[in-house]
Design a protein around this motif. Structure first.
Motif: not given
Length: 212
Positions: A30, A113, A116, A119
């Protein structure tokens, strides 16, 4: 006519573990995304995803399936062992049901995605269910039919909607083919002691609807 469906299951895929192997973490990634150009972060992501996809392909080959050769197939993405999503009717590991060229689709999800989503999950691994319908006549039609049957069963028995990452606009139409016993393996309720230790409950399910 009824069609035979053979599912294989691949467990333990962690983007978090792949980042750690490179001396990184999601927090570090990030920071890289925020502090460098998009090309740099994308290069790191492609390396991680490429390695994970290669591992997935190799594991499938060990079970006799060349996942890269699947033209028409169906697949489900799930959270790993010990975890399930707390849906409206009952809990389930499944977060996405899809069909198509399985390897390319899953690799695309991982680079998009699903990265993500992982994450947010951090160390919780992913699981993939895969079946190959390429060798069957009308494989393109059958992959869509199986996908629809899985979504319909999910809607009727697990949630009043669709899996967490499927689009809320996804249509559930009448299925056009019959499949042999076991076609619904990915969405069957898992049995046995301590199959689930943790239930995951999204604060806002709408954030993830249609993510893949």
């Amino acid at each position: 006519m009824s069609y035979d469906v053979k599912w294989i299951v691949q467990r333990g895929y962690s983007i978090d573990a792949q980042l750690i192997a490179d001396g990184l973490s999601f927090d570090a990634f990030d920071l890289i995304e925020r502090s460098t150009d998009a090309k740099t972060s994308q290069k790191i992501k492609n390396k991680i995803v490429g390695r994970l996809a290669k591992e997935f392909s190799s594991d499938c080959l060990e079970q006799g399936l060349d996942v890269k050769a699947i033209q028409y197939g169906c697949y489900c993405i799930a959270v790993g062992t010990g975890f399930e999503v707390d849906y409206n009717i009952r809990s389930s590991r499944i977060v996405y049901v899809g069909s198509g060229s399985v390897y390319g689709r899953i690799k695309s999800h991982l680079a998009g995605k699903l990265f993500d989503f992982a994450s947010i999950l951090r160390s919780i691994p992913l699981r993939f269910y895969v079946c190959d319908l390429s060798g069957l006549e009308n494989g393109k039609l059958l992959q869509r039919s199986l996908e629809q049957k899985l979504l319909k069963k999910f809607h009727d028995e697990i949630d009043t909607g669709l899996p967490l990452l499927n689009s809320r606009n996804a249509k559930i139409s009448d299925d056009c083919a019959d499949f042999d016993k076991g076609w619904d393996y990915p969405v069957q309720k898992e049995r046995g002691a301590k199959t689930t230790n943790w239930l995951l409950k999204p604060y806002d399910t709408e954030v993830w609807k249609g993510a893949l």
